[in-house]
Enzyme design. Structure first.
Site, PDB file in Angstrom:
ATOM      1  N   LYS A  74      49.905 -53.907  -0.433  1.00  0.00           N
ATOM      2  CA  LYS A  74      48.844 -54.815   0.009  1.00  0.00           C
ATOM      3  C   LYS A  74      48.390 -54.391   1.410  1.00  0.00           C
ATOM      4  CE  LYS A  74      47.959 -59.814   0.440  1.00  0.00           C
ATOM      5  NZ  LYS A  74      48.570 -61.164   0.376  1.00  0.00           N
ATOM      6  N   SER A 101      46.128 -64.244  -2.648  1.00  0.00           N
ATOM      7  CA  SER A 101      45.356 -63.196  -2.031  1.00  0.00           C
ATOM      8  C   SER A 101      45.783 -61.775  -2.428  1.00  0.00           C
ATOM      9  CB  SER A 101      45.424 -63.335  -0.513  1.00  0.00           C
ATOM     10  OG  SER A 101      46.738 -63.166  -0.049  1.00  0.00           O
ATOM     11  N   SER A 136      50.364 -66.397  -2.643  1.00  0.00           N
ATOM     12  CA  SER A 136      49.601 -65.152  -2.805  1.00  0.00           C
ATOM     13  C   SER A 136      50.277 -64.030  -3.571  1.00  0.00           C
ATOM     14  CB  SER A 136      49.186 -64.619  -1.441  1.00  0.00           C
ATOM     15  OG  SER A 136      48.012 -65.262  -1.043  1.00  0.00           O
TER      16      SER A 136
HETATM   17  N1  GLN Z   1      45.655 -69.511  -1.268  1.00  0.00           N
HETATM   18  C1  GLN Z   1      46.447 -69.800  -0.122  1.00  0.00           C
HETATM   19  C2  GLN Z   1      45.583 -69.699   1.124  1.00  0.00           C
HETATM   20  O1  GLN Z   1      44.452 -69.431   0.980  1.00  0.00           O
HETATM   21  C3  GLN Z   1      47.626 -68.898  -0.043  1.00  0.00           C
HETATM   22  C4  GLN Z   1      47.309 -67.552   0.451  1.00  0.00           C
HETATM   23  C5  GLN Z   1      48.542 -66.723   0.711  1.00  0.00           C
HETATM   24  O2  GLN Z   1      49.612 -67.000   0.187  1.00  0.00           O
HETATM   25  N2  GLN Z   1      48.392 -65.740   1.565  1.00  0.00           N
HETATM   26  O3  GLN Z   1      46.006 -69.864   2.208  1.00  0.00           O
END
Ligand code: GLN
Length: 497
Positions: A77, A152, A176
């Site tokens: 990532k 994400s 994410s």
């Molecule tokens: N969807 C969540 C957010 O937007 C989690 C994102 C993540 O785990 N980085 O913060």
């Protein structure tokens, strides 16, 4: 090549290379060819590290590079720092950023012989649940390229699902790793806070962030966790032997069922407002566990519904402070002709950050500002405590909780972009694990057909802190009884659309 190497487990690839059934160079080339043919349709990669990957493969083939992942192509990532290639966080503000150092997880993977094949797309700075907030372009779901891969870590999950790499790293602040893994029909494991070093992970919510594996199978997740887990003096929140106990061998015991297994089910997670297919998949998984001899225990997690509001205060507060460092002076994009220093800061940030990141910086700054701190941030910390207590009570009665990863399967691109709150609400089943610091794993648990397309459904297993080995064993039990993890999306260059 006698076997299709892109369908092999991580240890299968390593063994095939070690026994000289195939060269590491051929393995890497096979994946690079798939990326060249298919990533146009998926858009999983921000950068493919072709030459470096080939050079590393040569080192494996001439015996200079060995280890438990020798020759295994892994995608990373793009918010995890690598001293080679770029580290962009899929943000324009870091569009050309090159890290001078490797994250600890990168050093560990490379010491284990893994070959980093590329950096994958994400929602900008990991803020999002669909990959649509990427500052570059969205990633698409390999099962249906009109749908999101989740986020994400959508690029990593899509890359694994489309067999563009053998495994990948993601980061999970509020779901994410787990949600995109579920949307793409692969396995995603968020370790206990502190199990894996965060050194070199570009910080979003520092008290929530964890790095973890996204893989095709449970055994592969164990193999990657084995390499990346453990104490790191460079991350003061990383657990040591005293705070986290000895790091177990996560490969051990994967073939042995957990004895007297107690699986917890919480009514708060099996809501009627979930897509019925989501609840059906979890219910049939529960039945299967019962058939395997597990005892099903009803547990109560009364503060579940406060998780999303609590998370979006804590995460944005931490983000607003973490992202202060991107000022046009130290890192990344700098505005062309600033009038003065203040203008340099504000114009660089205004030009570099996308809308969602700006929204979160504003939300977080507001929640932390004097006069509001007690009403928002302090209150959120108290709610966080209650959520943690819910889990502590539940784990007195069961080994793991089974629940859906998300209220619905992968949604269409654009379906939730107009309404940020709707997007946030869909994180309801993942954020609480981060607030409580506990591990969570999602894995394939079935399929549903929507508009003539097969979409993966997932299940989520949550466990007490430092119980990854148990989650992996439970997941492996389920995997042996089903064949969901072996199913792959059909992608051809023609599906580029
Ligand atoms: N969807 C969540 C957010 O937007 C989690 C994102 C993540 O785990 N980085 O913060």
């Amino acid at each position: 090549m006698p076997i299709d190497i892109t369908q092999q487990s991580l240890s299968g690839i390593r063994d095939a290379i070690a026994s000289r059934a195939v060269t590491a160079a051929a393995v890497v080339e096979r994946y690079l060819n798939r990326i060249a043919a298919l990533d146009g349709a998926v858009g999983a990669f921000n950068e493919v590290l072709t030459q470096r990957a080939m050079r590393r493969a040569e080192l494996v083939d001439n015996g200079e590079l060995r280890g438990p992942l020798a020759g295994v192509p892994i995608a990373i990532k793009d918010n995890i720092c690598t001293s080679f290639g770029k580290t962009t966080c899929s943000s324009k503000i870091l569009g050309d950023y090159r890290s001078p150092f490797n994250a600890t997880v990168i050093d560990r993977l490379e010491r284990a012989g893994a070959i980093i094949i590329g950096k994958t797309n994400l929602d900008e700075f990991a803020m999002g649940s669909s990959c649509e907030n990427s500052g570059f372009a969205p990633t698409r779901n390999p099962w249906d390229t009109d749908r999101v891969p989740g986020g994400s870590s959508g690029g990593s999950a899509a890359a694994v699902a489309a067999d563009l790499c053998a495994g990948a790293l993601g980061s999970d602040t509020g779901g994410s790793i787990r949600q995109p893994a579920a949307f793409c029909g692969v396995v995603g494991l968020k370790p206990t806070y502190g199990r894996v070093s965060r050194y070199g992970l570009v910080a979003y919510g520092s008290s929530l962030d964890q790095i973890g594996p996204i893989t095709r199978t449970v055994a592969d997740a164990a193999a990657m966790l084995n390499v990346i887990a453990g104490h790191d003096p460079l991350d003061s929140t990383c657990a040591d032997e005293i705070t986290g106990g000895p790091v177990p061998d996560f490969n051990m015991g994967l073939g042995t069922p957990v004895e007297n297994l107690r699986i917890g089910v919480a009514q708060q997670y099996m809501s009627d407002s979930n897509d019925p297919a989501v609840n059906d998949a979890v219910s049939s998984a529960i039945e299967r566990f019962e058939k395997m001899g597990a005892t099903i225990v009803v547990v109560d997690l009364p503060h579940t519904e406060y998780g999303v509001p609590c998370y979006y205060i804590v995460a944005t507060a931490e983000a607003s402070s973490n992202l202060a460092r991107f000022d046009g002076v130290h890192y990344g994009h700098r505005t062309a002709r600033p009038n003065d220093l203040i203008d340099l800061y504000s114009a660089s940030r205004a030009e570099g950050f996308g809308d969602e990141v700006k929204r979160r910086i504003m939300l977080g700054t507001y929640a932390l500002s004097s006069g509001y701190y007690d009403a928002y941030y302090l209150k959120a910390q108290k709610v966080r405590r209650l959520i943690k207590r819910d889990f502590d009570n539940a784990f007195n009665q069961c080994d793991a909780i089974i629940c859906p990863p998300a209220p619905a399967p992968a949604f269409r691109l654009g379906a939730n972009t107009a309404d940020p709150l709707q997007m946030y609400m869909a994180d309801v089943y993942t954020v609480n694990a981060n607030l409580a610091g506990i591990p969570g794993m999602t894995m394939p648990a079935g399929f549903t057909e929507v508009d003539g397309r097969r979409l993966p459904l997932g299940l989520q297993l949550l466990g007490p802190t430092f119980s990854e080995h148990k989650l992996l064993r439970i997941g492996a039990m389920f995997e042996r009884e089903t064949d969901y993890t072996s199913q792959r999306p059909v992608l051809s260059p023609a599906s580029a659309g």
